[in-house]
Design an enzyme around this catalytic site. Structure first.
Site, PDB file in Angstrom:
ATOM      1  N   CYS A  84       0.875  -1.168   0.000  1.00  0.00           N
ATOM      2  CA  CYS A  84       0.000   0.000   0.000  1.00  0.00           C
ATOM      3  C   CYS A  84       0.910   1.214   0.000  1.00  0.00           C
ATOM      4  O   CYS A  84       2.088   1.124   0.326  1.00  0.00           O
ATOM      5  CB  CYS A  84      -0.860   0.051   1.244  1.00  0.00           C
ATOM      6  SG  CYS A  84      -2.164  -1.176   1.283  1.00  0.00           S
ATOM      7  N   GLY A 110      -0.256   0.053  -4.977  1.00  0.00           N
ATOM      8  CA  GLY A 110      -1.585  -0.506  -4.755  1.00  0.00           C
ATOM      9  C   GLY A 110      -2.561   0.022  -5.776  1.00  0.00           C
ATOM     10  O   GLY A 110      -2.604   1.230  -6.024  1.00  0.00           O
ATOM     11  N   ASN A 185       0.035   1.397   5.781  1.00  0.00           N
ATOM     12  CA  ASN A 185       0.789   0.458   4.947  1.00  0.00           C
ATOM     13  C   ASN A 185       1.428  -0.550   5.886  1.00  0.00           C
ATOM     14  O   ASN A 185       2.158  -0.170   6.797  1.00  0.00           O
ATOM     15  CB  ASN A 185       1.868   1.198   4.143  1.00  0.00           C
ATOM     16  CG  ASN A 185       2.801   0.280   3.367  1.00  0.00           C
ATOM     17  OD1 ASN A 185       3.929   0.652   3.079  1.00  0.00           O
ATOM     18  ND2 ASN A 185       2.354  -0.910   3.014  1.00  0.00           N
ATOM     19  N   GLY A 186       1.114  -1.814   5.664  1.00  0.00           N
ATOM     20  CA  GLY A 186       1.662  -2.859   6.518  1.00  0.00           C
ATOM     21  C   GLY A 186       0.616  -3.918   6.779  1.00  0.00           C
ATOM     22  O   GLY A 186      -0.418  -3.976   6.112  1.00  0.00           O
ATOM     23  N   TYR A 326      12.142  -4.982  -5.424  1.00  0.00           N
ATOM     24  CA  TYR A 326      10.997  -4.973  -6.335  1.00  0.00           C
ATOM     25  C   TYR A 326       9.983  -3.856  -6.122  1.00  0.00           C
ATOM     26  O   TYR A 326       9.567  -3.209  -7.073  1.00  0.00           O
ATOM     27  CB  TYR A 326      10.283  -6.329  -6.246  1.00  0.00           C
ATOM     28  CG  TYR A 326       8.981  -6.408  -6.994  1.00  0.00           C
ATOM     29  CD1 TYR A 326       8.956  -6.452  -8.386  1.00  0.00           C
ATOM     30  CD2 TYR A 326       7.765  -6.431  -6.316  1.00  0.00           C
ATOM     31  CE1 TYR A 326       7.742  -6.512  -9.080  1.00  0.00           C
ATOM     32  CE2 TYR A 326       6.562  -6.503  -6.999  1.00  0.00           C
ATOM     33  CZ  TYR A 326       6.556  -6.543  -8.379  1.00  0.00           C
ATOM     34  OH  TYR A 326       5.373  -6.603  -9.056  1.00  0.00           O
ATOM     35  N   CYS A 520      11.417 -13.636   3.892  1.00  0.00           N
ATOM     36  CA  CYS A 520      10.930 -14.418   2.747  1.00  0.00           C
ATOM     37  C   CYS A 520      12.043 -15.247   2.097  1.00  0.00           C
ATOM     38  O   CYS A 520      11.771 -16.137   1.307  1.00  0.00           O
ATOM     39  CB  CYS A 520      10.194 -13.538   1.739  1.00  0.00           C
ATOM     40  SG  CYS A 520      11.059 -12.060   1.291  1.00  0.00           S
TER      41      CYS A 520
HETATM   42  O1  LIG Z   1       7.275 -16.036 -10.548  1.00  0.00           O
HETATM   43  P1  LIG Z   1       6.014 -15.294 -10.717  1.00  0.00           P
HETATM   44  O2  LIG Z   1       4.930 -15.799  -9.800  1.00  0.00           O
HETATM   45  O3  LIG Z   1       5.559 -15.203 -12.119  1.00  0.00           O
HETATM   46  O4  LIG Z   1       6.251 -13.808 -10.198  1.00  0.00           O
HETATM   47  C1  LIG Z   1       7.467 -13.133 -10.418  1.00  0.00           C
HETATM   48  C2  LIG Z   1       7.236 -11.922 -11.247  1.00  0.00           C
HETATM   49  O5  LIG Z   1       6.268 -11.091 -10.565  1.00  0.00           O
HETATM   50  C3  LIG Z   1       6.788  -9.781 -10.540  1.00  0.00           C
HETATM   51  O6  LIG Z   1       6.482  -9.122 -11.724  1.00  0.00           O
HETATM   52  P2  LIG Z   1       5.032  -8.674 -12.108  1.00  0.00           P
HETATM   53  O7  LIG Z   1       4.746  -9.169 -13.468  1.00  0.00           O
HETATM   54  O8  LIG Z   1       4.066  -9.035 -11.055  1.00  0.00           O
HETATM   55  O9  LIG Z   1       5.065  -7.100 -12.038  1.00  0.00           O
HETATM   56  P3  LIG Z   1       6.056  -6.056 -12.714  1.00  0.00           P
HETATM   57  O10 LIG Z   1       5.591  -5.928 -14.103  1.00  0.00           O
HETATM   58  O11 LIG Z   1       5.830  -4.837 -11.932  1.00  0.00           O
HETATM   59  O12 LIG Z   1       7.450  -6.548 -12.606  1.00  0.00           O
HETATM   60  C4  LIG Z   1       8.276  -9.942 -10.505  1.00  0.00           C
HETATM   61  O13 LIG Z   1       8.904  -8.779 -11.046  1.00  0.00           O
HETATM   62  C5  LIG Z   1       8.520 -11.134 -11.399  1.00  0.00           C
HETATM   63  O14 LIG Z   1       8.661 -10.745 -12.737  1.00  0.00           O
HETATM   64  N1  LIG Z   2      -0.559  -3.710   1.683  1.00  0.00           N
HETATM   65  C1  LIG Z   2      -0.889  -3.027   2.745  1.00  0.00           C
HETATM   66  O1  LIG Z   2      -0.099  -2.281   3.314  1.00  0.00           O
HETATM   67  C2  LIG Z   2      -2.287  -3.288   3.241  1.00  0.00           C
HETATM   68  C3  LIG Z   2      -2.742  -2.468   4.410  1.00  0.00           C
HETATM   69  C4  LIG Z   2      -3.855  -3.183   5.184  1.00  0.00           C
HETATM   70  N2  LIG Z   2      -3.319  -4.331   5.886  1.00  0.00           N
HETATM   71  C5  LIG Z   2      -4.961  -3.595   4.242  1.00  0.00           C
HETATM   72  O2  LIG Z   2      -5.098  -4.762   3.926  1.00  0.00           O
HETATM   73  O3  LIG Z   2      -5.678  -2.739   3.798  1.00  0.00           O
HETATM   74  S1  SF4 Z   3       9.189 -11.135   4.606  1.00  0.00           S
HETATM   75 FE1  SF4 Z   3      10.206 -10.383   2.719  1.00  0.00          FE
HETATM   76  S2  SF4 Z   3       8.676  -9.077   1.725  1.00  0.00           S
HETATM   77 FE2  SF4 Z   3       8.038  -9.355   3.864  1.00  0.00          FE
HETATM   78  S3  SF4 Z   3       8.894  -7.619   5.004  1.00  0.00           S
HETATM   79 FE3  SF4 Z   3      10.370  -9.299   5.165  1.00  0.00          FE
HETATM   80  S4  SF4 Z   3      11.768  -8.982   3.418  1.00  0.00           S
HETATM   81 FE4  SF4 Z   3       9.941  -7.776   3.022  1.00  0.00          FE
HETATM   82 MG   LIG Z   4       8.274  -8.505 -13.022  1.00  0.00          MG
END
Ligand SMILES: O=P(O)(O)OC[C@H]1O[C@H](OP(=O)(O)OP(=O)(O)O)[C@H](O)[C@@H]1O
Ligand SMILES: NC(=O)CC[C@H](N)C(=O)O
Ligand code: SF4
Ligand SMILES: [Mg+2]
Length: 559
Positions: A84, A110, A185-186, A326, A520
């Site tokens: 967000c 978002g 956001n969060g 990203y 992650c």
């Molecule tokens: O492995 P996947 O599940 O396919 O996801 C990975 C993709 O998702 C994101 O791009 P996305 O197309 O969502 O957005 P972007 O155009 O902003 O990079 C990211 O940049 C990768 O390209």
């Molecule tokens: N991505 C976000 O930061 C989401 C904010 C809030 N948790 C919602 O779902 O609206």
């Molecule tokens: S789990 Fe990954 S995407 Fe989520 S806050 Fe941590 S580094 Fe960022």
């Molecule tokens: Mg992409």
């Protein structure tokens, strides 16, 4: 994969004035007047209003809430989502228009819904929220309905609570001492527990979003003065929150003690104070970047100026590394670092650690472009535009099913035969989540005549789901959680595949590496997620069915 011993470090640190980790501490609040909250002593629930509305502190909502019984639904809808964006402005006669522009700059964070709350000269909080893009929700006449010198705004990508109008922020509520608006956001990892406690004591929720609990906690707080209620409420929250609040006379910005999500402060030449998720929003509205809102900091802005307070005595920054990989725009400064420079260096590292004989380096646009430039610069192989992106198709992340996502890759990206035919191609992307994009791209590139396709990914493998504001798929859906790198290479059909190594990433971040979240990549969560992750929260009673145009929303929600 050879360990990286050298890569050019064009990376620079942006100075952080008054850094709380290294510099003098922010003032700690005296708490003698802060009484512990008593969930049993609940005043009436704060009431939320959506659509176009003015908010005075007394009335309660009139919407028809005849709905199916409340029910927590743990059902994952398999839709990976993102972030967000928030903005707050104090002291500018064009506050709502500036908010609107800033939300445009944050639109990548978002796309499900957008909203603005302003405070009029008569001290009335007025709000417009809608489903869809900023440009779909607002127009000239709507902005005319939002006069006032301070405002907050939000663009939403849901993490808790379905994607529907009632969950679009900012939320505005009245409690016994006035009105308050919030944009968040969060993601709160304990919101179900908090909500259950509040409901046990009579609170009635208007949304299924985690964010609403914050308003209820503020309403029941006994603390004085007002900003202490915010602090009191925040002390009960676990997880990620970069939030802006507005009241009849104040703008407040808060960042959780881990600082998962970004939040920066800037100032316009007329002295107006601006908070935003990313500096790209400051740039657009000609506000000068001053500094971050620090993890654990509360900033209160009113006619007396800006006051900084500390949420908690202990700071443990765990800022989201994925903002640099990203989410954020490359022209932003996030966590005091240039996102562009981060991505460039990630590409350079990849070229050093995982080189391959090739004729051309291409990017998966847009988010892979800067890392590809870094790879090309380091390897000395020309960068070319081998994939053209259509800017009229949304991010693959927001599409509703695997079937459509697959189709979306083709809709969004077209190969350039002249660049690819007969070539050994290195293709750089920022991340692999499910593997959908990469497998489609490899196929597209081969169909366009590429002789070899080598995938280079400018992040480590994603093996665990995020609980802090990025709605990544469940761990089972993450391809790197199920397959080894060689197996993924086989699955996506590339000639070779390499990820950024986690150790080198940390090495690159140097002394700052401790202050980032990498959950992650590691599954090592800074705040333990104790509640089951829900994509549809409690209270998703009726889908308001309002998508797209503002007119629909007006018809459904004007009060
Ligand atoms: O492995 P996947 O599940 O396919 O996801 C990975 C993709 O998702 C994101 O791009 P996305 O197309 O969502 O957005 P972007 O155009 O902003 O990079 C990211 O940049 C990768 O390209
Ligand atoms: N991505 C976000 O930061 C989401 C904010 C809030 N948790 C919602 O779902 O609206
Ligand atoms: S789990 Fe990954 S995407 Fe989520 S806050 Fe941590 S580094 Fe960022
Ligand atoms: Mg992409």
């Amino acid at each position: 994969m050879a360990a990286t011993t050298s890569f050019s470090s064009s990376f620079s640190l942006i100075p952080k004035p008054n850094n709380p980790y290294t510099n003098k501490p922010l003032p700690l609040l005296p708490k003698p007047f802060l009484k512990p909250p008593h969930l049993s002593l609940l005043p009436s629930s704060p009431s939320l209003i959506h659509g176009v509305s003015s908010y005075f502190s007394s009335p309660s909502p009139t919407e028809d809430h005849s709905h199916t019984p409340f029910d927590y639904n743990d059902d994952d809808d398999e839709k990976p989502r993102e972030e967000c964006g928030v903005v707050g402005i104090y002291g500018d006669p064009e506050a709502s228009r500036l908010c609107y522009l800033a939300l445009h700059a944050l639109q990548h964070r978002g796309q499900e819904g957008a909203g603005i709350v302003t405070v009029s000269n008569e001290k009335v909080l007025q709000t417009i929220t809608g489903v869809g893009l900023v440009s779909e929700v607002f127009n000239e006449s709507k902005l005319d309905q939002l006069p006032g010198e301070f405002a907050i705004g939000h663009v939403r990508y849901s993490t808790a609570g379905a994607s529907m109008l009632k969950n679009v922020q900012p939320f505005v509520a009245g409690y016994r001492f006035g009105s308050i608006g919030v944009a968040h956001n969060g993601n709160l990892v304990n919101y179900k527990t908090l909500r259950a406690m509040l409901e046990e004591n009579g609170s009635i929720f208007n949304t299924s979003s985690d964010t609403e609990v914050v308003l209820h906690l503020i309403a029941i707080s006994k603390a004085r003065p007002f900003f202490m209620r915010i602090i009191d409420a925040c002390e009960k929250l676990q997880g990620a929150y970069s939030m802006v609040f507005v009241t009849e006379d104040k703008l407040v910005a808060v960042r959780d003690p881990y600082g998962f999500r970004p939040l920066v402060m800037g100032r316009r030449s007329n002295g107006a104070v601006v908070f935003a998720s990313e500096t790209c929003a400051l740039d657009l509205i000609e506000a000068t970047y001053e500094r971050e809102v620090y993890p654990g900091e509360v900033l209160v802005v009113d006619k007396d100026g800006v006051k900084s307070q500390c949420l908690m005595p202990k700071f443990e920054p765990k800022q989201c590394i994925f903002e640099h990989i990203y989410f954020s725009l490359p022209n932003s400064i996030v966590f005091g670092r240039s996102v562009y420079e981060s991505r460039h260096v990630f590409g350079e590292i990849l070229a050093t650690e995982s080189p391959v004989e090739c004729d051309v380096v291409i990017a998966v646009p847009d988010s892979g472009v800067v890392a590809a430039l870094g790879y090309a610069a380091k390897s000395g192989v020309p960068f070319q535009q081998g994939l053209i992106r259509s800017h009229y198709v949304g991010r693959t992340f927001i599409e509703p099913s695997q079937k459509i996502r697959d189709f979306g890759v083709k809709l969004k990206l077209s190969p350039v035969r002249g660049v690819l035919e007969g070539k050994r191609v290195v293709v750089v992307d920022d991340s692999i989540v499910r593997g959908t994009t990469s497998s489609k791209i490899v196929r597209l590139l081969r169909e366009a005549g590429a002789k070899e396709v080598h995938m280079r990914i400018a992040s480590p493998p994603i093996v665990a789901s995020c609980y802090y504001g990025v709605d990544t798929p469940s761990s089972e859906e993450l391809i790197s959680n199920r397959l080894r790198v060689e197996e993924i290479n086989e699955f996506i059909g590339s000639d070779s595949l390499a990820f950024l190594s986690f150790d080198t990433l940390k090495k690159h971040l140097g002394k700052d590496s401790k202050s980032f979240c990498y959950a992650c990549f590691t599954g090592d969560y800074p705040v333990k997620p104790t509640e089951v992750k829900v994509k549809r929260g409690g209270g998703d009673f009726i889908d308001d069915g309002l998508v797209g145009s503002f007119e629909n929303i007006e018809a459904g929600w004007v009060r």
